[in-house]
Write a protein that holds these residues in place. Structure first.
Motif, PDB file in Angstrom:
ATOM      1  N   GLU A 171       0.848  -1.168   0.010  1.00  0.00           N
ATOM      2  CA  GLU A 171      -0.144  -0.089   0.005  1.00  0.00           C
ATOM      3  C   GLU A 171       0.736   1.216   0.056  1.00  0.00           C
ATOM      4  OE1 GLU A 171      -2.277  -0.935   3.622  1.00  0.00           O
ATOM      5  OE2 GLU A 171      -3.158  -2.482   2.538  1.00  0.00           O
ATOM      6  N   GLY A 172       1.845   1.344  -0.893  1.00  0.00           N
ATOM      7  CA  GLY A 172       2.634   2.509  -1.083  1.00  0.00           C
ATOM      8  C   GLY A 172       3.838   2.857  -0.117  1.00  0.00           C
ATOM      9  N   LYS A 173       3.928   1.890   0.684  1.00  0.00           N
ATOM     10  CA  LYS A 173       4.750   1.765   1.792  1.00  0.00           C
ATOM     11  C   LYS A 173       6.245   1.172   1.190  1.00  0.00           C
ATOM     12  CE  LYS A 173       2.072   0.915   5.899  1.00  0.00           C
ATOM     13  NZ  LYS A 173       1.807  -0.135   6.940  1.00  0.00           N
ATOM     14  N   LYS A 174       7.410   2.094   1.056  1.00  0.00           N
ATOM     15  CA  LYS A 174       8.375   1.758   0.535  1.00  0.00           C
ATOM     16  C   LYS A 174       9.623   1.510   1.596  1.00  0.00           C
ATOM     17  CE  LYS A 174      12.126   3.304  -2.718  1.00  0.00           C
ATOM     18  NZ  LYS A 174      12.528   4.396  -3.545  1.00  0.00           N
ATOM     19  N   GLU A 175       9.933   0.040   1.153  1.00  0.00           N
ATOM     20  CA  GLU A 175      10.883  -0.225   2.268  1.00  0.00           C
ATOM     21  C   GLU A 175      12.243  -0.277   1.763  1.00  0.00           C
ATOM     22  OE1 GLU A 175      10.131  -4.513   3.353  1.00  0.00           O
ATOM     23  OE2 GLU A 175       8.043  -4.307   3.194  1.00  0.00           O
ATOM     24  N   GLU A 176      13.201   0.317   2.485  1.00  0.00           N
ATOM     25  CA  GLU A 176      14.408   0.738   2.190  1.00  0.00           C
ATOM     26  C   GLU A 176      15.369  -0.142   2.914  1.00  0.00           C
ATOM     27  OE1 GLU A 176      15.701   4.612   1.220  1.00  0.00           O
ATOM     28  OE2 GLU A 176      13.758   5.033   0.450  1.00  0.00           O
ATOM     29  N   PHE A 177      16.379  -0.395   2.407  1.00  0.00           N
ATOM     30  CA  PHE A 177      17.817  -1.018   3.158  1.00  0.00           C
ATOM     31  C   PHE A 177      18.111  -0.062   4.084  1.00  0.00           C
ATOM     32  CE2 PHE A 177      17.990  -3.783  -0.633  1.00  0.00           C
ATOM     33  CZ  PHE A 177      17.493  -5.037  -0.060  1.00  0.00           C
ATOM     34  N   PRO A 178      18.770  -0.428   5.213  1.00  0.00           N
ATOM     35  CA  PRO A 178      19.570   0.516   5.927  1.00  0.00           C
ATOM     36  C   PRO A 178      20.868   0.969   5.144  1.00  0.00           C
ATOM     37  CG  PRO A 178      19.169  -1.606   7.196  1.00  0.00           C
ATOM     38  CD  PRO A 178      18.601  -1.854   5.685  1.00  0.00           C
ATOM     39  N   PRO A 179      21.195   2.038   5.230  1.00  0.00           N
ATOM     40  CA  PRO A 179      22.239   2.795   4.458  1.00  0.00           C
ATOM     41  C   PRO A 179      23.668   1.977   4.303  1.00  0.00           C
ATOM     42  CG  PRO A 179      21.304   4.243   5.929  1.00  0.00           C
ATOM     43  CD  PRO A 179      20.909   2.947   6.396  1.00  0.00           C
ATOM     44  N   GLU A 180      23.779   1.139   5.290  1.00  0.00           N
ATOM     45  CA  GLU A 180      25.306   0.401   5.521  1.00  0.00           C
ATOM     46  C   GLU A 180      25.147  -0.770   4.650  1.00  0.00           C
ATOM     47  OE1 GLU A 180      23.529   0.441   8.611  1.00  0.00           O
ATOM     48  OE2 GLU A 180      24.341   2.614   8.968  1.00  0.00           O
ATOM     49  N   LEU A 181      23.943  -1.370   4.456  1.00  0.00           N
ATOM     50  CA  LEU A 181      23.812  -2.530   3.756  1.00  0.00           C
ATOM     51  C   LEU A 181      23.296  -2.061   2.300  1.00  0.00           C
ATOM     52  CD1 LEU A 181      23.206  -5.631   3.753  1.00  0.00           C
ATOM     53  CD2 LEU A 181      20.599  -5.189   4.110  1.00  0.00           C
ATOM     54  N   ALA A 182      22.823  -1.066   2.055  1.00  0.00           N
ATOM     55  CA  ALA A 182      22.818  -0.514   0.596  1.00  0.00           C
ATOM     56  C   ALA A 182      24.060  -0.309   0.071  1.00  0.00           C
ATOM     57  CB  ALA A 182      21.542   0.727   0.665  1.00  0.00           C
ATOM     58  N   ALA A 183      24.809   0.258   0.812  1.00  0.00           N
ATOM     59  CA  ALA A 183      26.108   0.599   0.292  1.00  0.00           C
ATOM     60  C   ALA A 183      26.890  -0.709  -0.098  1.00  0.00           C
ATOM     61  CB  ALA A 183      27.036   1.533   1.344  1.00  0.00           C
ATOM     62  N   ILE A 184      26.959  -1.639   0.652  1.00  0.00           N
ATOM     63  CA  ILE A 184      27.463  -2.964   0.520  1.00  0.00           C
ATOM     64  C   ILE A 184      26.933  -3.678  -0.861  1.00  0.00           C
ATOM     65  CG2 ILE A 184      27.736  -5.379   1.437  1.00  0.00           C
ATOM     66  CD1 ILE A 184      27.586  -4.193   4.185  1.00  0.00           C
ATOM     67  N   PHE A 185      25.591  -3.561  -0.846  1.00  0.00           N
ATOM     68  CA  PHE A 185      25.180  -3.989  -2.270  1.00  0.00           C
ATOM     69  C   PHE A 185      25.709  -3.394  -3.400  1.00  0.00           C
ATOM     70  CE2 PHE A 185      21.472  -6.174   0.433  1.00  0.00           C
ATOM     71  CZ  PHE A 185      21.890  -7.447   0.221  1.00  0.00           C
ATOM     72  N   GLU A 186      25.613  -2.008  -3.271  1.00  0.00           N
ATOM     73  CA  GLU A 186      25.990  -1.216  -4.389  1.00  0.00           C
ATOM     74  C   GLU A 186      27.359  -1.354  -4.654  1.00  0.00           C
ATOM     75  OE1 GLU A 186      25.984   1.189  -7.606  1.00  0.00           O
ATOM     76  OE2 GLU A 186      24.182   0.344  -6.365  1.00  0.00           O
ATOM     77  N   ASP A 187      28.371  -1.685  -3.841  1.00  0.00           N
ATOM     78  CA  ASP A 187      29.656  -2.230  -3.868  1.00  0.00           C
ATOM     79  C   ASP A 187      29.863  -3.488  -4.711  1.00  0.00           C
ATOM     80  OD1 ASP A 187      30.622   0.247  -2.916  1.00  0.00           O
ATOM     81  OD2 ASP A 187      31.211  -0.521  -0.882  1.00  0.00           O
TER      82      ASP A 187
END
Length: 180
Positions: A153-169
């Protein structure tokens, strides 16, 4: 008179028995000469010929082409390296076999022949295909994430910034490593 009459099934049976016997004798000759020639190979390693025998086998001989199966691409590369020696040896040992060429396939790949000569071009094509596949998978994952978010219902789940950085690397390192 009745002793001279042969039944059709007897004629067919005898004919097929003769063909099978000839095929088996021919197969035995091919395998025997294959091992004999390979065992003569000692390029830098006294056991190289024995190793080639242990890691390859004859699959078929048809129209002068000897189909060889190996259990790893490295063994196919070595066989390809010694191809001229092997063909010459087989032709000298058993000229009646009529072996004039060799084809290779990797164990477990029934219909695919292995061509070590394709080299760099096929590697580049494989890398490009991997990149295309990764892009398609990323797009598919993006669609799954969108549909999952729309169910929330429109709720956007985001990763914690540390985890997002690891996935991006990790994503960047995978893309740069595959382009080398």
């Amino acid at each position: 008179m009745s002793e001279d009459i042969l039944h059709l099934n007897d004629i067919i049976g005898k004919t097929f028995d003769r063909f099978q016997l000839e095929k088996m004798e021919n197969a035995g000759r091919v395998v025997g000469v294959w091992e004999k020639v390979l065992l003569r190979i000692r390029a830098g390693n006294p056991n190289e010929g024995r190793n080639l025998v242990d890691h390859s086998r004859i699959i078929d001989l048809k129209n002068g082409v000897l189909l060889v199966e190996a259990d790893h691409p490295g063994w196919i590369e070595l066989l390809q390296l010694h191809k001229k020696f092997i063909l010459t040896g087989i032709q000298k040992e058993e000229p009646g076999l009529g072996v004039s060429a060799m084809a290779f396939r990797l164990k477990g790949r029934r219909g695919e022949l292995f061509d070590p000569g394709k080299g760099a071009a096929s590697v580049q094509e494989a890398k490009k295909e991997m990149e295309r596949r990764a892009e398609r998978e990323e797009a598919a994952l993006g669609q799954v994430a969108v549909s999952r978010n729309s169910r929330n219902e429109g709720k956007k789940e985001e990763f914690p910034p540390e985890l997002a950085a690891i996935f991006e690397d990790l994503r960047k390192s995978m893309l740069t490593n595959s382009k080398k």
